[in-house]
Design a protein around this motif. Structure first.
Motif, PDB file in Angstrom:
ATOM      1  N   HIS A 317      77.205  24.610  47.603  1.00  0.00           N
ATOM      2  CA  HIS A 317      78.449  24.839  47.426  1.00  0.00           C
ATOM      3  C   HIS A 317      78.883  25.968  47.976  1.00  0.00           C
ATOM      4  O   HIS A 317      78.324  27.134  47.767  1.00  0.00           O
ATOM      5  CB  HIS A 317      78.780  24.644  45.979  1.00  0.00           C
ATOM      6  N   HIS A 318      80.027  26.401  48.764  1.00  0.00           N
ATOM      7  CA  HIS A 318      80.289  27.449  49.128  1.00  0.00           C
ATOM      8  C   HIS A 318      80.738  28.472  48.180  1.00  0.00           C
ATOM      9  O   HIS A 318      81.241  27.952  47.137  1.00  0.00           O
ATOM     10  CB  HIS A 318      81.456  27.246  50.148  1.00  0.00           C
ATOM     11  N   ALA A 321      84.088  28.558  46.652  1.00  0.00           N
ATOM     12  CA  ALA A 321      84.795  27.072  45.931  1.00  0.00           C
ATOM     13  C   ALA A 321      84.528  27.222  44.419  1.00  0.00           C
ATOM     14  O   ALA A 321      83.447  27.472  43.953  1.00  0.00           O
ATOM     15  CB  ALA A 321      84.214  26.042  46.738  1.00  0.00           C
ATOM     16  N   TRP A 323      83.678  24.454  41.650  1.00  0.00           N
ATOM     17  CA  TRP A 323      82.907  23.084  42.007  1.00  0.00           C
ATOM     18  C   TRP A 323      82.536  22.964  40.467  1.00  0.00           C
ATOM     19  O   TRP A 323      82.534  23.404  39.548  1.00  0.00           O
ATOM     20  CB  TRP A 323      81.609  23.239  42.858  1.00  0.00           C
ATOM     21  N   VAL A 329      74.325  16.557  41.265  1.00  0.00           N
ATOM     22  CA  VAL A 329      74.046  17.751  42.119  1.00  0.00           C
ATOM     23  C   VAL A 329      72.739  18.442  41.863  1.00  0.00           C
ATOM     24  O   VAL A 329      71.895  18.742  42.912  1.00  0.00           O
ATOM     25  CB  VAL A 329      74.956  19.085  41.582  1.00  0.00           C
ATOM     26  N   PRO A 370      76.281  26.002  52.821  1.00  0.00           N
ATOM     27  CA  PRO A 370      76.113  24.671  52.966  1.00  0.00           C
ATOM     28  C   PRO A 370      75.904  24.271  54.448  1.00  0.00           C
ATOM     29  O   PRO A 370      75.041  23.391  54.769  1.00  0.00           O
ATOM     30  CB  PRO A 370      77.632  24.196  52.538  1.00  0.00           C
TER      31      PRO A 370
END
Length: 409
Positions: A317-318, A321, A323, A329, A370
């Motif tokens: 995940h950036h 971000a 999330w 995951v 990512p």
């Protein structure tokens, strides 16, 4: 206070790129150009619920910053604090019927163990609020002497109006600031304050709470924001390269800290870039201590999850971000780790030179982990489907993934 042991960072051929990163204060991307020693301060934990995945995601982001800088052949001067005395810690200790110092020590040690397992590079200085008090008191006294602080019923407050640059980190309006202040440890509704947003610098001793000698301030304990300012100025000075933390620290913590430092020194800005990591949710709500919806790194490790897989789950995940953590995951990360390890275990493979460049470029572009993972995935698929003839490639990939992403294959 001591940090945790550093894992070795493999040397790679060539040299990395300068980091372009999103700066909260300007709202845009800037290219950082540190000197030979890059300086970074990242706000640490309040040690009573360590280490949840939200913590890990934040420190993973700033671990990547360090790795990008190291790859440019710079040294890194990284400083992190531990807020080892604060209202939430005291409240948790009282709730659980334990000594607050023992709770802080226990949770700080658990944090160290988790950071070691996740291969997070340690700070050069790891400083607790309590040990910083001798350096905090003179700063509060100086703010008072400058007319930037005032007393209210024994407590000492900072006057936000003393800083002409106040508001230039968060760019929020007064109503939004007041709301966040109330949610995040402030007391905007306290009668007698010059401005509802004024934060506490020194809290006078209260019955049943720990306190320290504050010189002319009287016995008490420091406010949250001045703690980080004292530590950062002592070890890094003004104008350091990155002030980092989670996005929930933009206001009031980083806004107030910047104002404290700017008034104290007469310089602007406190940091060249304010960098913030996104929040992690669980079951549709932000992961937080108050909600109790936490996933702990230590619990995952006890359940047999490879720390490298946890790290890959974060990297997927950036960093900016928001999330949500799910079983899927984690499973995706476990699967990816298996593919990568199988690929680098072969005696030869496709050339890795272009891959190293792709990872470097992705990370230099606002820590786009990512994209870096996708590049390694492509190399891995080629390795699985076609193989290669470069005997050095698997080793280069393994070292690059370790050096730049902190994942041991």
């Amino acid at each position: 206070m001591h940090a945790w042991p550093a894992s070795e960072v493999p040397a790679l051929p060539g040299q990395g790129r300068d980091l372009r990163i999103h700066d909260t204060a300007t709202g845009g991307s800037i290219t950082l150009d540190p000197g030979p020693v890059a300086r970074i301060y990242v706000c640490g934990i309040t040690p009573y619920d360590a280490t949840h995945i939200g913590h890990a995601a934040t420190y993973n982001a700033f671990d990547l910053v360090q790795r990008v800088w190291l790859d440019t052949k710079r040294q890194v001067h990284y400083v992190q604090n531990v807020t080892d005395v604060d209202d939430p810690l005291l409240e948790r200790a009282e709730r659980d019927g334990v000594d607050w110092t023992a709770l802080a020590e226990q949770e700080t040690e658990l944090f160290r163990e988790d950071m070691t397992a996740l291969r997070m590079l340690p700070p050069r200085q790891y400083i607790g609020a309590v040990e910083a008090i001798p350096g905090i008191v003179p700063l509060v006294e100086r703010l008072r002497d400058l007319g930037a602080a005032y007393e209210l019923e024994g407590d000492t407050y900072f006057s936000v109006e003393a800083d002409p640059h106040f508001g230039q980190v968060s760019h929020l309006d007064a109503a939004a600031m007041r709301l966040l202040s109330a949610e995040r440890g402030g007391d905007p509704d306290r009668p007698g304050k010059k401005n509802p947003l004024d934060p506490m610098l020194w809290s006078a001793a209260r019955e049943g709470e720990p306190s320290w000698d504050g010189g002319s301030l009287g016995r008490g304990r420091p406010g949250w924001h001045i703690e980080c300012v004292a530590i950062a100025l002592d070890h890094l000075g003004m104008g350091f390269d990155v002030q980092g933390g989670g996005s929930d620290l933009v206001f009031p913590h980083h806004e107030m800290g910047a104002s404290h430092a700017q008034v104290l020194t007469g310089e602007f800005p406190m940091a060249k870039a304010y960098v913030h990591a996104g929040m992690v949710a669980l079951h549709g709500e932000k992961m937080s201590k108050s909600k109790g919806n936490l996933v702990f790194v230590s619990r995952l490790r006890r359940d047999g999850v490879d720390p490298a897989a946890i790290r890959l789950a974060l990297l997927a995940h950036h960093y900016r971000a928001d999330w949500e953590w799910t079983d899927q995951v984690l499973q995706d990360a476990v699967t990816r780790l298996g593919h990568w390890r199988a690929a680098v275990s072969r005696p030869d493979g496709p050339s890795a030179e272009a891959l190293v460049d792709e990872i470097r470029e992705a990370l230099a572009n606002d820590l786009d982990a990512p994209a870096a993972l996708a590049a390694v995935d492509r190399w891995t698929v080629t390795q699985e489907q076609q193989g290669g003839t470069d005997a050095g490639a698997p080793g280069i990939v393994s070292r690059a993934v370790d050096a730049l992403l902190g994942v041991a294959l």
